[in-house]
Enzyme design. Sequence first.
Site, PDB file in Angstrom:
ATOM      1  N   SER A 124       0.833  -1.198   0.000  1.00 54.44           N
ATOM      2  CA  SER A 124       0.000   0.000   0.000  1.00 54.44           C
ATOM      3  C   SER A 124       0.867   1.248   0.000  1.00 54.44           C
ATOM      4  O   SER A 124       1.985   1.246   0.538  1.00 54.44           O
ATOM      5  CB  SER A 124      -0.906   0.006   1.237  1.00 54.44           C
ATOM      6  OG  SER A 124      -1.549   1.256   1.407  1.00 54.44           O
ATOM      7  N   TYR A 148      -1.618   0.206   9.933  1.00 56.92           N
ATOM      8  CA  TYR A 148      -1.759  -0.490   8.650  1.00 56.92           C
ATOM      9  C   TYR A 148      -0.521  -0.272   7.789  1.00 56.92           C
ATOM     10  O   TYR A 148       0.056  -1.222   7.237  1.00 56.92           O
ATOM     11  CB  TYR A 148      -3.008   0.022   7.940  1.00 56.92           C
ATOM     12  CG  TYR A 148      -3.224  -0.534   6.551  1.00 56.92           C
ATOM     13  CD1 TYR A 148      -3.704  -1.825   6.365  1.00 56.92           C
ATOM     14  CD2 TYR A 148      -2.987   0.246   5.423  1.00 56.92           C
ATOM     15  CE1 TYR A 148      -3.929  -2.329   5.086  1.00 56.92           C
ATOM     16  CE2 TYR A 148      -3.207  -0.252   4.145  1.00 56.92           C
ATOM     17  CZ  TYR A 148      -3.669  -1.536   3.985  1.00 56.92           C
ATOM     18  OH  TYR A 148      -3.886  -2.026   2.720  1.00 56.92           O
ATOM     19  N   LYS A 152       2.303  -3.104   6.527  1.00 58.72           N
ATOM     20  CA  LYS A 152       2.658  -3.307   5.127  1.00 58.72           C
ATOM     21  C   LYS A 152       4.157  -3.063   4.899  1.00 58.72           C
ATOM     22  O   LYS A 152       4.802  -3.773   4.119  1.00 58.72           O
ATOM     23  CB  LYS A 152       1.834  -2.384   4.230  1.00 58.72           C
ATOM     24  CG  LYS A 152       0.363  -2.747   4.157  1.00 58.72           C
ATOM     25  CD  LYS A 152       0.143  -4.098   3.486  1.00 58.72           C
ATOM     26  CE  LYS A 152      -1.328  -4.385   3.246  1.00 58.72           C
ATOM     27  NZ  LYS A 152      -1.567  -5.680   2.575  1.00 58.72           N
TER      28      LYS A 152
END
Length: 326
Positions: A124, A148, A152
């Site tokens: 991402s 998040y 990643k």
Amino acid sequence: MKVVVIGAAGMIGAKLAARLVVDGEVAGRAITHLTLADVIRAEQVSEAGFPVVVTAVDITEPDAAAKLVASRPEVIFHLAGVVSGEAEADFDKGYGVNLDGTRNLFEAIRSIDGYVPRVVFTSSIAVFGAPFPDAIPDDYFHTPLTSYGTQKAISELLLADFTRRGFMDGIGIRLPTICVRPGLPNKAASGFFSGIIREPLAGKEAVLPVSQKVLHWFASPRSAVGFLLHAAALDGQAVGPRRSLTMPGVAETVGGEIEALRKVAGEAVAARIRPEPDETIMRIVAGWPTRFDAERSRKLGFQAETSFEAIIRAHIDDELGGDWVH
């Protein structure tokens, strides 16, 4: 060729599975077996010219990941994950799925002697954090400002190291925000980017939780599937040791999104968007990157839309039958 899609019940996973059935091949090689795996059962695809197995698997359980790779699939698409808003709200769940689940998969692959599959991992643009230059270059450092993004970024490092050690042949693709997402809203903090297009086109009101000045990086679901398939076919030597690539996309403001919607669908449709500021969403979005040059991925042949209007028209063509009228 045996192919596994992990995260096949998600929107992009389902579209990838449908495309694999239509194409019947990956990287120029015929598919002989396709496994569609997710924590919930994906929909069974029809009219495939090869066996398709649909299975419910939780990759946070190490034995589950081992079973998925026991048949030594040549290509593994790893799309499974907890989305941004949910990963931020539930710390343990985010790390359990996005990091531990990924590590379980990589370790399961490593445990099979002589087995080196192509692993396409969806990362991402959240691996980058503010402050940003005007256009983020490929060599910009990772300073994620969300859990998040951190999950990643760590997974990208694991992907590169497992590839360097010869355990697998990994390619990470940093997806832009995928828009316009069909179906119901999910728990992603970025969900409103799709909602303010999808809902008005469906005759419904949409809530806008941020300023129209917010700038972001987008690509369509159609482009996302194209990224995955192209990554599966890439020459690893051409990619080099930096195994994760920022995908091309469209830099557009929320106001530009709305103007594109107005151009495509008319004023009455655009008027269905209602501002309703949300401090939590605004705080998360403020830490996200805005614009990329994506030079490496473009040179390697990845392609995306060049305008937000094209993204809206792709949604109309792919999800609304191409004959939508306002």
